[in-house]
Design a protein around this motif. Structure first.
Motif, PDB file in Angstrom:
ATOM      1  N   TYR A 106     -52.875  61.588   9.831  1.00 29.82           N
ATOM      2  CA  TYR A 106     -52.947  62.113  11.193  1.00 29.82           C
ATOM      3  C   TYR A 106     -52.605  63.601  11.249  1.00 29.82           C
ATOM      4  O   TYR A 106     -51.941  64.149  10.365  1.00 29.82           O
ATOM      5  N   PHE A 107     -53.055  64.241  12.322  1.00 34.66           N
ATOM      6  CA  PHE A 107     -52.843  65.673  12.514  1.00 34.66           C
ATOM      7  C   PHE A 107     -51.412  65.913  12.978  1.00 34.66           C
ATOM      8  O   PHE A 107     -51.000  65.467  14.044  1.00 34.66           O
ATOM      9  N   ASN A 108     -50.670  66.642  12.171  1.00 33.43           N
ATOM     10  CA  ASN A 108     -49.289  66.973  12.490  1.00 33.43           C
ATOM     11  C   ASN A 108     -49.071  68.447  12.180  1.00 33.43           C
ATOM     12  O   ASN A 108     -48.912  68.827  11.016  1.00 33.43           O
TER      13      ASN A 108
ATOM     14  N   THR B  77     -61.443  71.977  18.222  1.00 36.20           N
ATOM     15  CA  THR B  77     -60.829  70.682  18.515  1.00 36.20           C
ATOM     16  C   THR B  77     -59.372  70.653  18.069  1.00 36.20           C
ATOM     17  O   THR B  77     -58.500  70.111  18.775  1.00 36.20           O
ATOM     18  N   LEU B  78     -59.084  71.241  16.905  1.00 48.52           N
ATOM     19  CA  LEU B  78     -57.699  71.288  16.422  1.00 48.52           C
ATOM     20  C   LEU B  78     -56.819  72.126  17.337  1.00 48.52           C
ATOM     21  O   LEU B  78     -55.647  71.778  17.586  1.00 48.52           O
ATOM     22  N   ILE B  79     -57.352  73.219  17.839  1.00 43.10           N
ATOM     23  CA  ILE B  79     -56.572  74.063  18.759  1.00 43.10           C
ATOM     24  C   ILE B  79     -56.219  73.283  20.022  1.00 43.10           C
ATOM     25  O   ILE B  79     -55.074  73.303  20.491  1.00 43.10           O
ATOM     26  N   ILE B  80     -57.198  72.577  20.575  1.00 40.99           N
ATOM     27  CA  ILE B  80     -56.943  71.779  21.779  1.00 40.99           C
ATOM     28  C   ILE B  80     -55.963  70.656  21.470  1.00 40.99           C
ATOM     29  O   ILE B  80     -55.051  70.364  22.255  1.00 40.99           O
ATOM     30  N   ALA B  81     -56.137  70.011  20.308  1.00 39.82           N
ATOM     31  CA  ALA B  81     -55.265  68.904  19.923  1.00 39.82           C
ATOM     32  C   ALA B  81     -53.822  69.363  19.767  1.00 39.82           C
ATOM     33  O   ALA B  81     -52.879  68.598  20.031  1.00 39.82           O
ATOM     34  N   TYR B  82     -53.629  70.595  19.332  1.00 40.42           N
ATOM     35  CA  TYR B  82     -52.272  71.133  19.163  1.00 40.42           C
ATOM     36  C   TYR B  82     -51.518  71.133  20.493  1.00 40.42           C
ATOM     37  O   TYR B  82     -50.327  70.787  20.555  1.00 40.42           O
ATOM     38  N   PHE B  83     -52.214  71.505  21.565  1.00 47.41           N
ATOM     39  CA  PHE B  83     -51.563  71.561  22.877  1.00 47.41           C
ATOM     40  C   PHE B  83     -51.583  70.207  23.587  1.00 47.41           C
ATOM     41  O   PHE B  83     -50.745  69.964  24.464  1.00 47.41           O
ATOM     42  N   ALA B  84     -52.530  69.347  23.225  1.00 45.28           N
ATOM     43  CA  ALA B  84     -52.640  68.042  23.885  1.00 45.28           C
ATOM     44  C   ALA B  84     -51.912  66.930  23.130  1.00 45.28           C
ATOM     45  O   ALA B  84     -51.922  65.779  23.577  1.00 45.28           O
ATOM     46  N   ASN B  85     -51.294  67.268  21.994  1.00 40.97           N
ATOM     47  CA  ASN B  85     -50.554  66.290  21.186  1.00 40.97           C
ATOM     48  C   ASN B  85     -51.421  65.103  20.772  1.00 40.97           C
ATOM     49  O   ASN B  85     -51.032  63.938  20.907  1.00 40.97           O
ATOM     50  N   LEU B  86     -52.611  65.406  20.253  1.00 40.57           N
ATOM     51  CA  LEU B  86     -53.509  64.367  19.751  1.00 40.57           C
ATOM     52  C   LEU B  86     -53.425  64.342  18.227  1.00 40.57           C
ATOM     53  O   LEU B  86     -53.230  65.381  17.592  1.00 40.57           O
TER      54      LEU B  86
ATOM     55  N   LEU C 294     -55.582  68.682   8.159  1.00 42.10           N
ATOM     56  CA  LEU C 294     -56.573  69.388   8.971  1.00 42.10           C
ATOM     57  C   LEU C 294     -57.949  68.753   8.843  1.00 42.10           C
ATOM     58  O   LEU C 294     -58.801  68.921   9.724  1.00 42.10           O
ATOM     59  N   LEU C 295     -58.167  68.021   7.762  1.00 48.39           N
ATOM     60  CA  LEU C 295     -59.452  67.365   7.524  1.00 48.39           C
ATOM     61  C   LEU C 295     -59.400  65.861   7.773  1.00 48.39           C
ATOM     62  O   LEU C 295     -60.269  65.308   8.440  1.00 48.39           O
ATOM     63  N   THR C 296     -58.352  65.206   7.256  1.00 48.83           N
ATOM     64  CA  THR C 296     -58.340  63.737   7.267  1.00 48.83           C
ATOM     65  C   THR C 296     -58.266  63.152   8.665  1.00 48.83           C
ATOM     66  O   THR C 296     -58.702  62.016   8.886  1.00 48.83           O
ATOM     67  N   ASN C 297     -57.737  63.901   9.633  1.00 48.39           N
ATOM     68  CA  ASN C 297     -57.674  63.361  10.991  1.00 48.39           C
ATOM     69  C   ASN C 297     -59.057  63.186  11.605  1.00 48.39           C
ATOM     70  O   ASN C 297     -59.225  62.434  12.562  1.00 48.39           O
ATOM     71  N   PHE C 298     -60.060  63.886  11.043  1.00 45.73           N
ATOM     72  CA  PHE C 298     -61.438  63.737  11.521  1.00 45.73           C
ATOM     73  C   PHE C 298     -62.163  62.588  10.822  1.00 45.73           C
ATOM     74  O   PHE C 298     -63.282  62.238  11.219  1.00 45.73           O
ATOM     75  N   LEU C 299     -61.558  62.016   9.792  1.00 41.68           N
ATOM     76  CA  LEU C 299     -62.243  61.018   8.964  1.00 41.68           C
ATOM     77  C   LEU C 299     -61.835  59.585   9.271  1.00 41.68           C
ATOM     78  O   LEU C 299     -62.462  58.657   8.762  1.00 41.68           O
TER      79      LEU C 299
ATOM     80  N   LYS D 171     -46.067  69.370   9.871  1.00 40.13           N
ATOM     81  CA  LYS D 171     -46.237  69.054   8.454  1.00 40.13           C
ATOM     82  C   LYS D 171     -47.267  69.977   7.800  1.00 40.13           C
ATOM     83  O   LYS D 171     -47.153  70.318   6.614  1.00 40.13           O
ATOM     84  N   VAL D 172     -48.254  70.379   8.569  1.00 39.70           N
ATOM     85  CA  VAL D 172     -49.270  71.287   8.025  1.00 39.70           C
ATOM     86  C   VAL D 172     -48.660  72.649   7.717  1.00 39.70           C
ATOM     87  O   VAL D 172     -48.866  73.226   6.634  1.00 39.70           O
ATOM     88  N   ILE D 173     -47.881  73.165   8.656  1.00 40.20           N
ATOM     89  CA  ILE D 173     -47.361  74.524   8.527  1.00 40.20           C
ATOM     90  C   ILE D 173     -46.140  74.588   7.613  1.00 40.20           C
ATOM     91  O   ILE D 173     -46.065  75.428   6.708  1.00 40.20           O
ATOM     92  N   HIS D 174     -45.197  73.679   7.834  1.00 40.44           N
ATOM     93  CA  HIS D 174     -43.915  73.784   7.137  1.00 40.44           C
ATOM     94  C   HIS D 174     -43.866  72.999   5.829  1.00 40.44           C
ATOM     95  O   HIS D 174     -43.098  73.360   4.928  1.00 40.44           O
ATOM     96  N   GLN D 175     -44.674  71.939   5.719  1.00 40.92           N
ATOM     97  CA  GLN D 175     -44.674  71.151   4.486  1.00 40.92           C
ATOM     98  C   GLN D 175     -45.969  71.325   3.700  1.00 40.92           C
ATOM     99  O   GLN D 175     -46.169  70.648   2.697  1.00 40.92           O
ATOM    100  N   HIS D 176     -46.827  72.211   4.185  1.00 43.65           N
ATOM    101  CA  HIS D 176     -48.066  72.574   3.487  1.00 43.65           C
ATOM    102  C   HIS D 176     -48.958  71.358   3.195  1.00 43.65           C
ATOM    103  O   HIS D 176     -49.605  71.301   2.155  1.00 43.65           O
ATOM    104  N   GLN D 177     -49.007  70.420   4.120  1.00 43.70           N
ATOM    105  CA  GLN D 177     -49.881  69.252   3.977  1.00 43.70           C
ATOM    106  C   GLN D 177     -51.233  69.577   4.624  1.00 43.70           C
ATOM    107  O   GLN D 177     -51.612  69.043   5.660  1.00 43.70           O
ATOM    108  N   TRP D 178     -51.963  70.477   3.942  1.00 43.03           N
ATOM    109  CA  TRP D 178     -53.194  71.025   4.508  1.00 43.03           C
ATOM    110  C   TRP D 178     -54.270  69.972   4.698  1.00 43.03           C
ATOM    111  O   TRP D 178     -55.175  70.157   5.532  1.00 43.03           O
ATOM    112  N   TRP D 179     -54.224  68.896   3.926  1.00 41.87           N
ATOM    113  CA  TRP D 179     -55.277  67.892   4.032  1.00 41.87           C
ATOM    114  C   TRP D 179     -55.351  67.263   5.430  1.00 41.87           C
ATOM    115  O   TRP D 179     -56.388  66.737   5.811  1.00 41.87           O
TER     116      TRP D 179
END
Length: 249
Positions: A42-44, A108-117, A57-62, A47-55
């Motif tokens: 899931y998109f977090n 979509t990621l930008i909107i999800a950041y503010f909408a907590n999706l 950004l992709l897996t939430n779309f899959l 975790k993306v920024i501070h724990q460098h779990q870059w994947w």
């Protein structure tokens, strides 16, 4: 022989559609077989920024959920309209199609950041459906054999279907909004007085995904032309002979 036919049919699917739908199916099967969990996908933003779990950004779309009606519904719509777009509007323009994917995913990621999706696959599917529907306004649609309508209404029909199932329509509205943003910036605004293209495909994507452009000034050799002749073309010498014969008569 059957598996060879299936493999050939699979390879005939356009490259972007094949890659995306395959990734969606593999991700869902991996969750179903408990090789990974949805918590790994899931998109977090933290975790993306501070724990460098870059994947993430992709897996939430899959991931469309476990094997269920919701998964089948989404994967069918994703495959159908993604392939239709790639084979029509984006035929021989794979890099532009990839650019649309990147634009849609980032917005979509930008909107999800503010909408907590946390899972955005359905929104991405709605974006594809919206763009297709706007580029095919005269196509007549039939929804489950019950409702007949024009293609531009398809996103709203899906929105209404979500309401009937008691689902939240927030993710549907985001997908429609992102699809409309792309459609407006790519198809509407550039055609207005003083308009211009805002979404431009980087040259590196064109080098990766598009073939070498054919030189418009290139003239094939006679032996490379069909039959070795310029069919329908009057040769200058023959034309001069015809004029001279008419003058002598």
């Amino acid at each position: 022989m059957a598996h060879q036919s299936l493999w050939i049919g699979y390879l005939e699917i356009p490259v972007v559609t094949r890659a995306y739908t395959t990734a969606c199916v593999i991700t869902t099967l991996a969750v179903q077989m408990e090789m990974v969990t949805p918590y790994d996908l899931y998109f977090n933003p933290y975790k993306v920024i501070h724990q460098h779990q870059w994947w993430r950004l992709l897996t939430n779309f899959l991931f469309f959920g476990t094997l269920s009606f919701n998964f089948v519904f989404n994967i069918i719509f994703t495959y159908k309209y993604c392939r239709t777009l790639e084979e029509s509007s984006f035929r021989n323009k794979t890099s532009d199609f990839v650019m649309m994917f990147l634009f849609g995913a980032v917005l979509t990621l930008i909107i999800a950041y503010f909408a907590n999706l946390i899972f955005l696959g359905h929104a991405f599917t709605l974006m594809l459906v919206y763009v297709w529907s706007r580029r095919n306004p005269l196509v007549r649609m039939n929804f489950f054999g019950i409702l007949n309508f024009q293609a531009p209404l398809l996103p709203l029909v899906i929105l209404g279907f979500s309401l009937l199932l008691g689902n939240s329509v927030q993710i549907d509205l985001i997908g429609i909004s992102v699809g409309h943003a792309y459609y407006f910036l790519e198809d509407v605004f550039p055609n207005q007085p003083g308009g211009f293209r805002i979404i431009r495909t980087p040259h590196i994507l064109k080098q990766i995904f598009d073939g070498v452009d054919e030189d418009p000034a290139y003239v094939p050799l006679p032996e490379d032309r069909p039959g070795g002749f310029n069919w329908g073309e009057v040769r200058r010498d023959d034309n001069n002979d015809q004029v001279q014969a008419q003058q002598e008569n």
